[in-house]
Design an enzyme around this catalytic site. Structure first.
Site, short mmCIF file in Angstrom:
data_model
loop_
_atom_site.label_atom_id
_atom_site.label_comp_id
_atom_site.label_asym_id
_atom_site.label_seq_id
_atom_site.Cartn_x
_atom_site.Cartn_y
_atom_site.Cartn_z
CB CYS A 55 -0.85 0.04 1.24
SG CYS A 55 -1.86 -1.56 1.13
CG HIS A 78 -3.52 3.34 1.19
ND1 HIS A 78 -3.79 2.81 -0.35
CD2 HIS A 78 -3.67 2.30 1.83
CE1 HIS A 78 -4.22 1.35 -0.29
NE2 HIS A 78 -4.30 1.11 1.23
CG ASN A 100 -6.89 -1.28 -0.16
OD1 ASN A 100 -5.95 -0.85 -1.12
ND2 ASN A 100 -6.49 -1.65 1.01
O1 UT7 Z 1 -4.68 -1.47 2.34
C1 UT7 Z 1 -4.20 -2.26 3.27
C2 UT7 Z 1 -4.08 -2.09 4.69
N1 UT7 Z 1 -5.43 -2.75 5.17
C3 UT7 Z 1 -6.22 -1.99 5.88
O2 UT7 Z 1 -5.88 -0.88 6.28
C4 UT7 Z 1 -7.36 -2.68 6.27
C5 UT7 Z 1 -7.68 -2.55 7.85
N2 UT7 Z 1 -8.69 -3.28 8.23
C6 UT7 Z 1 -10.19 -2.91 7.94
O3 UT7 Z 1 -10.32 -2.23 6.82
C7 UT7 Z 1 -11.28 -3.91 8.60
O4 UT7 Z 1 -10.53 -4.37 9.74
C8 UT7 Z 1 -12.01 -4.73 7.64
C9 UT7 Z 1 -12.77 -3.92 6.76
C10 UT7 Z 1 -10.87 -5.72 6.82
C11 UT7 Z 1 -12.76 -5.76 8.36
O5 UT7 Z 1 -13.85 -4.84 9.27
P1 UT7 Z 1 -13.92 -5.18 10.91
O6 UT7 Z 1 -14.99 -4.30 11.26
O7 UT7 Z 1 -12.66 -5.14 11.43
O8 UT7 Z 1 -14.45 -6.59 10.84
P2 UT7 Z 1 -13.86 -7.88 11.64
O9 UT7 Z 1 -12.69 -8.12 10.80
O10 UT7 Z 1 -13.68 -7.70 13.22
O11 UT7 Z 1 -14.97 -8.98 11.58
C12 UT7 Z 1 -16.30 -8.81 12.14
C13 UT7 Z 1 -17.32 -9.70 11.70
C14 UT7 Z 1 -16.64 -11.26 11.74
O12 UT7 Z 1 -17.58 -11.99 12.21
P3 UT7 Z 1 -17.97 -12.38 13.68
O13 UT7 Z 1 -16.53 -13.17 13.92
O14 UT7 Z 1 -18.19 -11.07 14.56
O15 UT7 Z 1 -19.12 -13.23 13.71
C15 UT7 Z 1 -16.29 -11.47 10.41
O16 UT7 Z 1 -16.33 -12.90 10.03
O17 UT7 Z 1 -17.71 -9.62 10.05
C16 UT7 Z 1 -17.33 -10.86 9.65
N3 UT7 Z 1 -17.03 -10.64 8.12
C17 UT7 Z 1 -17.77 -10.43 7.27
N4 UT7 Z 1 -18.90 -10.47 7.18
C18 UT7 Z 1 -19.66 -10.16 5.92
C19 UT7 Z 1 -15.68 -10.52 7.66
N5 UT7 Z 1 -15.81 -10.13 6.58
C20 UT7 Z 1 -17.02 -10.20 5.97
C21 UT7 Z 1 -17.56 -9.92 4.90
N6 UT7 Z 1 -19.10 -9.92 4.71
N7 UT7 Z 1 -16.86 -9.43 3.82
#
Ligand code: UT7
Length: 349
Positions: free
Chosen positions: A114, A276, A306
């Site tokens: 990134c 970014h 992204n």
């Molecule tokens: O550019 C490179 C650098 N990358 C970043 O900066 C990314 C930084 N992180 C993020 O943007 C966020 O952490 C994400 C968008 C990747 C994820 O969002 P989050 O609010 O942190 O969600 P999480 O990973 O804590 O997941 C919450 C829930 C989980 O379910 P449970 O365990 O609470 O039942 C995941 O399994 O959301 C679930 N989940 C989804 N649900 C529907 C994860 N991905 C998805 C999805 N659709 N695509």
């Protein structure tokens, strides 16, 4: 000593639009979840067989070179940033040099995910300052859609990424106070594995499994990839999203403040921040933390997802095309991502 100015800028987005609802056919997710957690509504995917990371980079480069008023034969150095190269090796730099029929110039590939574009322009800037080169092409391009896990297992990563490319031509300027004022590069490898694609690679963790203990060099040598790697989805990017998020919201404001302080500027002096495009929530957090107005930040993750190394030049180009970047403006570029690496650049347009 001359500084570097952006003499031309271009972008390329593939025509195929993939909405959040389009992804429902592959995995359990929802438009609501994706928009709420990331801000993304749709992204672009490259043509499967006719477009590569390099061809998209070439399209963006054509525009940047034309806008700089030069030809590909005038370019004297290429820096190409990507995490999705056409080949494991050689890198995309030489493929672009070939495709654009450039002279036998140097072509450097940058592997900083990134932050790749920021690292790339920082390198190019040093070459301009020393007088070594006069027309450097800097490209950020990605074809993520060919390397994502389109099952529910990979949904936390696959819904985020999109394809595209951006490019700039850097040239020296003697105009005092114009151009790239400073660049700032950082890394912390402690968390390298929390946002990474492990295979193919030489880390050899896979081969520590007992079943491979009796294998000799010749057998292992032929097994850069294994069937179990594929079966277990170990060939896809891995990300601990919340851990990356927590670090990003600290390092983004820090590195933006760093470049402002270095140049005796404040957030009030800033005409436009191009962060970014990792997650709209990250950009909004940074905006609030730095107390920036809406018109001081340009986001487009809603349309393109992204695009890692391509996201900053695409967003900068879009902002410039929309008339949001004018001569004399103070523009800050900033990025954070895998490595971890993070970086910023302050530009007087
Ligand atoms: O550019 C490179 C650098 N990358 C970043 O900066 C990314 C930084 N992180 C993020 O943007 C966020 O952490 C994400 C968008 C990747 C994820 O969002 P989050 O609010 O942190 O969600 P999480 O990973 O804590 O997941 C919450 C829930 C989980 O379910 P449970 O365990 O609470 O039942 C995941 O399994 O959301 C679930 N989940 C989804 N649900 C529907 C994860 N991905 C998805 C999805 N659709 N695509």
């Amino acid at each position: 000593m001359p500084t570097s100015k952006i003499a031309g800028i271009g972008k390329y987005l593939p025509s195929r639009v993939v909405t959040n609802n389009d992804l429902l056919q592959y995995m359990e997710t929802s438009d609501e979840w994706i928009q709420e957690r990331t801000g993304i509504k749709e992204r672009r995917y490259a043509h499967r067989t006719e477009e590569t990371t390099t061809t998209m980079g070439v399209e963006a480069a054509k525009v940047a070179i034309e806008r700089a008023g030069i030809t590909p034969q005038d370019i004297d150095f290429v820096v190409f940033a990507t995490l999705c190269p056409d080949y494991y090796f050689p890198g995309c730099g030489v493929l672009l040099q070939r495709a654009m029929k450039m002279k036998e110039i140097g072509a450097l590939d940058v592997r900083n995910q990134c932050s790749g574009f920021l690292y790339a322009i920082s390198v190019a800037d040093q070459f301009i300052k020393t007088g070594m080169y006069k027309n450097i092409l800097v490209v950020g391009a990605e074809k993520h859609s060919f390397g994502l896990d389109f099952t529910t297992r990979g949904r936390n990563v696959s819904v985020i990424f999109g394809d595209g490319a951006g490019a700039v031509v850097l040239q020296p300027t003697d105009k005092a106070g114009q151009g790239i004022l400073s660049t700032h590069l950082h890394s912390d490898g402690e968390s390298a594995e929390i946002l990474a694609m492990y295979n193919p690679g030489t880390h050899a963790n896979h081969w520590k499994e007992e079943k491979y203990a009796a294998f000799d060099d010749a057998e292992i040598g032929q097994m850069f990839f294994s069937h179990s790697m594929i079966d277990q989805g170990q060939i896809f990017p891995h990300m601990d999203g919340p851990a990356v998020f927590k670090k990003a919201i600290v390092k983004f404001p820090e590195v933006i403040q760093e470049c402002l302080h270095q140049n005796n500027c404040t957030t009030e002096d800033l005409s436009l921040l191009i962060p970014h495009q990792a997650n709209l929530r990250i950009s909004q957090f940074v905006q609030q933390k730095l107390k920036l107005r809406d018109d001081q930040v340009h986001n487009n993750i809603q349309k393109y997802g992204n695009t890692t190394a391509a996201s900053v030049p695409i967003a900068l180009c879009e902002a410039w095309e929309e008339g949001k970047v004018k001569d004399g403006d103070l523009v800050c570029l900033a990025a954070f991502g895998s490595g971890f690496t993070w970086a910023s650049a302050l530009i007087r347009w």
